[in-house]
Enzyme design. Sequence first.
Site, short mmCIF file in Angstrom:
data_model
loop_
_atom_site.label_atom_id
_atom_site.label_comp_id
_atom_site.label_asym_id
_atom_site.label_seq_id
_atom_site.Cartn_x
_atom_site.Cartn_y
_atom_site.Cartn_z
N GLU A 60 3.81 82.10 20.85
CA GLU A 60 4.24 83.41 21.29
C GLU A 60 3.53 84.92 20.62
OE1 GLU A 60 6.05 80.83 20.21
OE2 GLU A 60 7.11 80.57 22.22
N HIS A 129 18.70 79.86 21.21
CA HIS A 129 18.22 80.27 22.64
C HIS A 129 19.21 81.36 23.14
CE1 HIS A 129 16.06 76.60 22.85
NE2 HIS A 129 16.04 76.73 24.05
#
Lengths: 326, 363
Positions: A60, A129
Amino acid sequence: MAELSLVEAVNRALACEMAIDESVLLIGEDIGANGGVFRATNGLQARFGKDRVVDTPLAEGGIAGVAVGMAAMGLKPVAEIQFTGFIYPTIDQMINHASRLRNRTRGRLTCPMVLRSPYGAGIHAPEHHSESPEALFAHMPGLRVVIPSSPARAYGLLLAAMRDPDPVVFLEPTRLYRLFKQEVADDGESLPLDACFVSREGKDATLVAWGAMMQETLAAADALEREGVDVEVIDVATIKPLDVETILRSVEKTGRCVIIHEAPRTAGFGAEIAAEIAERALFSLLAPVKRVAAYDVVVPLYRLERQYIPSLDRIADAVRSVMEGS
Amino acid sequence: MGIHTSVEPDIATIRFLTPEGVLCRPMPPSVSDELLLSLYRSMTRTRTFDGKAIALQRTGQLGTFASALGQEAVGVGAAAAMAARDVLAPSYRDHGAQFVRGMSMAECLLYWGGDERGSDFAHSRLDFPNCVPVATQIAHAVGAAYAFKLRREDRVVVTFIGDGGTANGGFYEALNMAGVWKTPVVFVINNNGWAISTPRALECAATTLAQKGVAVGVEGLQVDGNDVAAVYDTVRQAVDKARGGQGPTVIEALTYRLGDHTTADDATRYRDPDQVRREWSREPIARLRAYLIGKGVWSADSEAALQQQCLEEVNQAVSAYQATQPASSDAMFDYLYATLPPAYVPQREIARRFAPSAGGGHG
């Protein structure tokens, strides 16, 4: 007009802008043949090719970094981070480079990129999440932070984000992705950034929310209406820069304000809004400003997530408390 | 062979000039005497600048400064191998390369003198500004190279990183992406032996840093970074390879940081002075000078003339820097966004109201 879910509206906006601006490209994990884990980029690689819909290695920080490099050279990358729990490695690039490249070079190099990510709790997802980190990004000078609350706003605001000459963090409420459909024209018309939307007009109290919390907030407004309380609901939409004027105008009218967000309370973005009201509209207030936020706890695994997310009842209770004595 | 056997690739050090300035193999055809003279002048300019910048810092006329003393061949050799249209993504000690790319000495002084205008380069307008957060620039280089490849532009990106920087995940992530995408980028590792006080051996157990490319399918080469001919020729070949669509290369240049990390550092706290003395006998400028004098293309007279010329250039840059008035408080706001959002306009007004009425010059 088509009936679109929020995730379909994101897909249409991406497709629309890629078709009219060849400098737009998408990068991210599993966004190509797979269409993204939520299918936001479904079908786009087949339509626009592997060079413009790029499956990246699983990194990322690197995704945000290459997006900065692409944007500096005139591309308009839209980078997808698979979940906000994985967005934290991008913070180095966002705060040190994306948000300040224009400033550091006196406008010689710029960073017209969008960092998209699903955002928030409520879909029974695994650990890490379900985070709501908008306040982290809102603290970075030079960024925009945009959070849609409906398919139509997702479509129009994402188009605006891609057309903006500066970096935008675009957080898509996961639990709205498929919650409901809405008529979306798919006509390439963007919505304004840096502006709140008054989603419901009322005279007794101002409710300020964004993203998925607009669901509970609007539902609370309906419930309160049955009790004879007429609330105004503001969808902040662009967290940074904040359109505080729209909020102040509303609070000056109603005299009461409840701010609702899914992120933890302390140093959440609600604190910023409350501080602005205290500085500029204190004498219009008939009651203290209230915040209804997530508790200052780690976002729980999903068995408890409904107790974590501020509920309709909590919001309505807060509104009743500011209405007391009037 | 057991599981304890380490398997390391065999990477030889590319070198043409010994520390004494003697050829150890024939000069490559790409390296003419004329080129070497030009590289020699560039390295001397950089060293003259460094001396002056440190003096300015010591006398309170410049902020913290990172000198390139001893490492001039890495920046100068690599930048000389680039075309003007190529793009540089530097670290923060690469003004040797930036001067070759056309950054003015006054711009460099403005940057270290605390003024963003120093990064608004008049030349090489696509070059990235200095990058202080270690290893974050590597992904920018890969992203920029991706843009050039996508648009079929004939441009290559060259980026610099230190030995310590290669320990950072940002380096590895970007290198890995460049390998997958075969982007036209050259990674130059300026291995000067030290990451502030941390020696190379404590940064990585691998025999070379060049071999970090091997794990991601990117060719890794090692050069004597104090031999400007080796740096130039190796980077030139890597740039040609990238231009030809053959993908990225990692080049580890072995050099030594003869100075402190920055003017805020005192290397005597952690470094053996004998090591520094030994390294002074390997430095790049004396090495090339010995070679050029041996070839009869350089002399004491030409050296004196060059020194004078460099000094004049540096002094002119210092004058230009010192004559640059500080920007107004608006400069903090004017380039934050393409257009300052209305939300922040009142803050710009406050800054104006409380700005000191008379600003001093730099220093």
